[in-house]
Scaffold this motif. Structure first.
Motif, mmCIF file in Angstrom:
data_model
loop_
_atom_site.group_PDB
_atom_site.id
_atom_site.type_symbol
_atom_site.label_atom_id
_atom_site.label_comp_id
_atom_site.label_asym_id
_atom_site.label_seq_id
_atom_site.Cartn_x
_atom_site.Cartn_y
_atom_site.Cartn_z
ATOM 1 N N LEU A 273 92.274 40.841 31.711
ATOM 2 C CA LEU A 273 92.215 39.960 32.877
ATOM 3 C C LEU A 273 93.351 40.270 33.846
ATOM 4 N N LEU A 274 94.536 40.479 33.305
ATOM 5 C CA LEU A 274 95.688 40.817 34.147
ATOM 6 C C LEU A 274 95.503 42.169 34.825
ATOM 7 N N SER A 275 94.919 43.098 34.081
ATOM 8 C CA SER A 275 94.660 44.432 34.627
ATOM 9 C C SER A 275 93.702 44.366 35.815
ATOM 10 N N LYS A 276 92.636 43.587 35.668
ATOM 11 C CA LYS A 276 91.672 43.432 36.764
ATOM 12 C C LYS A 276 92.314 42.770 37.979
ATOM 13 N N LYS A 277 93.140 41.784 37.710
ATOM 14 C CA LYS A 277 93.825 41.080 38.804
ATOM 15 C C LYS A 277 94.780 42.035 39.515
ATOM 16 N N HIS A 278 95.447 42.873 38.751
ATOM 17 C CA HIS A 278 96.361 43.862 39.318
ATOM 18 C C HIS A 278 95.609 44.817 40.238
ATOM 19 N N ASN A 279 94.469 45.305 39.761
ATOM 20 C CA ASN A 279 93.676 46.241 40.567
ATOM 21 C C ASN A 279 93.152 45.583 41.842
ATOM 22 N N LYS A 280 92.763 44.309 41.732
ATOM 23 C CA LYS A 280 92.232 43.588 42.894
ATOM 24 C C LYS A 280 93.305 43.405 43.960
ATOM 25 N N VAL A 281 94.492 42.988 43.546
ATOM 26 C CA VAL A 281 95.587 42.786 44.508
ATOM 27 C C VAL A 281 96.009 44.124 45.115
ATOM 28 N N LEU A 282 95.995 45.166 44.286
ATOM 29 C CA LEU A 282 96.343 46.500 44.781
ATOM 30 C C LEU A 282 95.362 46.951 45.849
ATOM 31 N N GLU A 283 94.072 46.675 45.605
ATOM 32 C CA GLU A 283 93.036 47.030 46.580
ATOM 33 C C GLU A 283 93.183 46.218 47.859
ATOM 34 N N GLN A 284 93.473 44.920 47.723
ATOM 35 C CA GLN A 284 93.667 44.071 48.897
ATOM 36 C C GLN A 284 94.869 44.534 49.712
ATOM 37 N N ALA A 285 95.928 44.919 49.025
ATOM 38 C CA ALA A 285 97.125 45.394 49.715
ATOM 39 C C ALA A 285 96.832 46.675 50.484
ATOM 40 N N THR A 286 96.045 47.563 49.863
ATOM 41 C CA THR A 286 95.692 48.835 50.530
ATOM 42 C C THR A 286 94.844 48.580 51.768
ATOM 43 N N LEU B 93 101.876 41.377 43.871
ATOM 44 C CA LEU B 93 101.815 42.540 42.983
ATOM 45 C C LEU B 93 103.010 42.560 42.041
ATOM 46 N N SER B 94 104.185 42.211 42.569
ATOM 47 C CA SER B 94 105.397 42.197 41.759
ATOM 48 C C SER B 94 105.285 41.176 40.626
ATOM 49 N N VAL B 95 104.737 39.988 40.937
ATOM 50 C CA VAL B 95 104.590 38.935 39.926
ATOM 51 C C VAL B 95 103.619 39.379 38.839
ATOM 52 N N ILE B 96 102.469 39.943 39.250
ATOM 53 C CA ILE B 96 101.465 40.381 38.269
ATOM 54 C C ILE B 96 102.019 41.497 37.389
ATOM 55 N N GLU B 97 102.736 42.425 37.992
ATOM 56 C CA GLU B 97 103.300 43.528 37.209
ATOM 57 C C GLU B 97 104.365 43.037 36.234
ATOM 58 N N GLU B 98 105.080 41.994 36.632
ATOM 59 C CA GLU B 98 106.067 41.399 35.730
ATOM 60 C C GLU B 98 105.375 40.790 34.509
ATOM 61 N N LEU C 100 91.554 50.427 28.782
ATOM 62 C CA LEU C 100 92.319 49.502 29.635
ATOM 63 C C LEU C 100 93.723 50.013 29.924
ATOM 64 N N PHE C 101 94.295 50.714 28.948
ATOM 65 C CA PHE C 101 95.699 51.081 29.026
ATOM 66 C C PHE C 101 95.931 52.416 29.731
ATOM 67 N N GLU C 102 94.842 53.119 30.002
ATOM 68 C CA GLU C 102 94.953 54.468 30.569
ATOM 69 C C GLU C 102 95.717 54.470 31.891
ATOM 70 N N GLN C 103 95.376 53.512 32.777
ATOM 71 C CA GLN C 103 95.974 53.516 34.121
ATOM 72 C C GLN C 103 97.464 53.205 34.118
ATOM 73 N N PHE C 104 97.974 52.620 32.995
ATOM 74 C CA PHE C 104 99.380 52.227 32.967
ATOM 75 C C PHE C 104 100.281 53.273 32.299
ATOM 76 N N ARG C 105 99.664 54.344 31.766
ATOM 77 C CA ARG C 105 100.453 55.371 31.062
ATOM 78 C C ARG C 105 101.453 56.046 31.985
ATOM 79 N N THR C 106 101.034 56.296 33.201
ATOM 80 C CA THR C 106 101.895 57.030 34.145
ATOM 81 C C THR C 106 102.521 56.116 35.191
#
Length: 669
Positions: free
Chosen positions: A491-504, A525-530, A563-569
């Motif tokens: 759920l957090l991952s999806k929210k992160h992607n959504k905010v990232l897309e909105q920011a872009t 984005l900072s709060v979600i990443e925290e 789910l974890f693939e995008q956070f490896r790098t």
């Protein structure tokens, strides 16, 4: 009330109340007082009854305010009551029903008057009203007697020294209510009172020696949960069934007495909250919370808080340190049982928080209990029904869990307690689950509720802190608990992607329109990443410290490995992802070697075998996750309004006009 009166609306015309509030002084020795005190009706309890009573008596009170400087009748009433309280204990032992009944009625009248006076004037003016005597207009006693302080001390002594019997139950409740009223000036101030005449009375002078005795009495009243005696049986038997609420008066004092009356429209039984079985316990707990949360005087710490933070178990024979004032002992087993049973109320949860946070003796005792599920389950149920609770109650429950999870012994033991058939948990049938796994489920559910509804960062932080404290001690996680941990990360991952897309998209739009202000997506984005990082740290802590105990978590990780693939790098998560990536890679390769179309049982078997083969030295060590609850600066700014909101909503027999309340808004939690 004249001979024909039968309704509350007739109270302003009652001849005895008119005489009390009129222009004529009444001597302390006048037979009038016996007549005034000889009425018989159950004290109103519902807000509608109390509102009717207040509206009917307001004109009497205002008349007394106007005339008292000339008559001194308020002081005379108080002195008559004080003279009676000195004989109260003996009257209880002698079963003097009439004397106790009249003394209760005197206190009831004083309490009603006091409530209006406090609402209408300052404490300094109130103090003067208790000093006026029958002299020239506006004159007052020149001696050192402070009748207001004497009244307050008398109430303290009544509460602590009067034996609790059927015939004294109501006067004990009334004395506690009167003390709450004494302190209710806080309700009529927007700011927290840091200096007050009533506070000074309680923290200094003749009231101070009774501190520990008062706190102990109030605690035992809460512990014992004594129910009120059957209506009327402790005073006089009913004259007939027709009176409903009303009970006959003793024939010996029948001449010139108030007419009995019904509470208009109240029906044939006294209204009471169906869930409130002990008014005495309820009022005692509310008064205790008010006392404990009084602000410190400039030169005097709050003695009631000192008493609550230092009392010990009756089985503890070690001496009290000389530096501990107002110390006493109480039966911790009885206290623990009462706290476990009463957690449906805000005030019981607030008491539990206060004791766990501030009394190390209580905290040590509770953490050593072998039946912690009796305490933890009611707290989890509060969080589970978050939609039905006010936010303060939820916060208190959550902070209690955070305080408990600071202890490693607690974090280990909750996974050893196996529960069966948790009926209130409706998302899934849980026929058998450990207390630890259930705690994880409820906390994660609270986080998800907060993400979609309240979006309170403070709530998020404390939920995650509790999970983090537990993470190194996770043991034999239920498969559903393991799934929910990974589902929350999803759920957090999806929210992160959504905010990232909105920011872009927002950034692209800003290139074509420089006049439109940009939403602060960077902060979101900072709060979600925290939060994501904290979830990764919780998973990592479990894998590093107790991988071999949690095959279900490894299974859930493997099932959702993408789910974890995008956070490896990702630069914010690279370090913490090393161990998670290692575990996923290691077990994925073993499953690949085992072949395709493996059953769940076979996968778990491979995981359990692989745990032994996994080289532990390849897992990077991180600092232990430990979060400690720290009370915010000036906690009284939160707790005092909260406590008084509980008094306003929960006190038996007390009503305040919501339009007069200044301390909190009436539409708040």
């Amino acid at each position: 009330m004249g001979s024909n009166s039968s309704r509350i609306s007739d109270l302003p015309k009652n001849e005895y109340l008119q005489k009390l509030s009129g222009t004529e002084s009444v001597s302390e020795n006048d037979p009038f007082w016996n007549q005034l005190f000889s009425f018989s009706f159950p004290a109103p309890t519902s807000s509608s009854e109390l509102k009717l009573l207040e509206e009917a008596t307001i004109s009497v009170c205002k008349s007394l305010v106007e005339n008292n400087p000339r008559t001194g009748n308020l002081g005379a009433l108080t002195k008559v009551f004080l003279s009676r309280t000195r004989e109260l204990r003996l009257s209880a032992e002698c079963q003097n029903h009439i004397f106790i009944w009249q003394t209760h009625n005197a206190l009831f009248i004083i309490c009603c008057l006091l409530k209006v006076f406090i609402c209408e004037m300052s404490e300094e003016e109130l103090q003067l009203h208790f000093m006026y005597e029958e002299k020239s207009p506006g004159s007052y006693s020149s001696n050192s007697e402070d009748l207001l302080e004497e009244l307050l001390c008398s109430l303290v002594q009544l509460i602590t020294d009067t034996p609790l019997l059927d015939i004294t139950y109501e006067i004990s409740v009334e004395a506690i209510s009167a003390m709450v009223v004494f302190l209710s000036c806080q309700l009529f101030h927007k700011e927290v009172l840091r200096q007050s005449i009533s506070h000074k009375y309680l923290m200094q002078g003749p009231c101070l020696p009774y501190t520990s005795k008062l706190v102990k009495t109030l605690l035992y009243n809460f512990i014992r949960q004594e129910k009120p005696p059957p209506p009327g049986t402790h005073v006089f038997p009913p004259q007939s069934d027709g009176g409903g609420l009303l009970y006959g008066l003793a024939s010996g004092v029948a001449t010139g007495l108030w007419s009995v009356f019904t509470l208009g429209g109240a029906g044939s039984k006294a209204a009471a909250s169906p869930e409130l079985t002990s008014p005495l316990a309820n009022q005692s707990l509310l008064l205790l919370l008010v006392l404990v949360n009084l602000t410190d005087a400039p030169d005097t710490p709050n003695p009631y808080r000192q008493a609550v933070t230092s009392f010990k178990n009756t089985q503890d024979s070690s001496p009290f340190p000389s530096s501990v004032p107002h110390a006493f002992q109480i039966n911790f087993n009885s206290l623990y049982t009462a706290l476990c049973e009463q957690q449906t109320s805000d005030q019981a949860t607030l008491l539990l928080y206060t004791l766990l946070h501030q009394n190390s003796n209580v905290r040590t005792y509770m953490l050593a209990r072998t039946d912690m599920e009796n305490l933890v389950l009611p707290i989890l149920e509060i969080l589970y029904h978050v939609e039905e609770r006010n936010s303060h109650h939820v916060y208190m429950a959550l902070i209690i869990l955070l305080i408990l999870t600071e202890d490693d012994g607690f974090n280990r033991s909750i996974h050893e307690v196996i529960l069966k058939n948790i009926t209130w948990y409706s998302e899934r049938v849980l026929t058998e689950i450990s207390l630890g796994s259930l705690l994880i489920l409820v906390v994660i559910r609270t986080i998800q509720y907060n993400m979609t509804r309240t979006r309170d960062k403070y709530l998020h932080t404390n939920c995650l802190a509790a999970l983090a404290n537990m993470s190194a001690q996770f043991r034999s996680l239920h498969q559903y608990a393991a799934q929910r941990i990974i589902s929350l990360f999803s759920l957090l991952s999806k929210k992160h992607n959504k905010v990232l897309e909105q920011a872009t998209q927002s950034l692209r739009g800003s290139l074509s329109s420089s006049d439109v202000p940009l939403p602060d997506y960077a902060q979101d984005l900072s709060v979600i990443e925290e939060v994501i990082r904290m979830m990764l740290e919780i998973i990592n802590s479990c894998l590093t410290n107790s991988l071999h105990h949690n095959p279900n978590l490894v299974y859930a990780l493997l099932y959702k490995r993408d789910l974890f693939e995008q956070f490896r790098t990702h630069p914010s998560f690279q370090d913490i992802m090393q161990n998670i990536d290692l575990v996923i890679s290691f077990f994925s390769s073993r499953l690949l070697q085992a072949g395709a179309e493996l059953s769940v049982e076979r996968v778990l078997e491979i995981i359990k075998q692989g745990v032994v083969a996994l080289p532990k030295d390849r897992l990077k060590k991180f600092p232990e996750l430990k979060f400690k609850y720290v009370e915010e600066e000036q906690p009284e700014e939160f707790f005092i309004p909260y406590v008084w909101s509980l008094v306003y909503n929960s006190a038996v027999g007390l009503y305040w006009n919501p339009q007069d309340i200044q301390l909190f808004t009436m539409d708040s939690d």
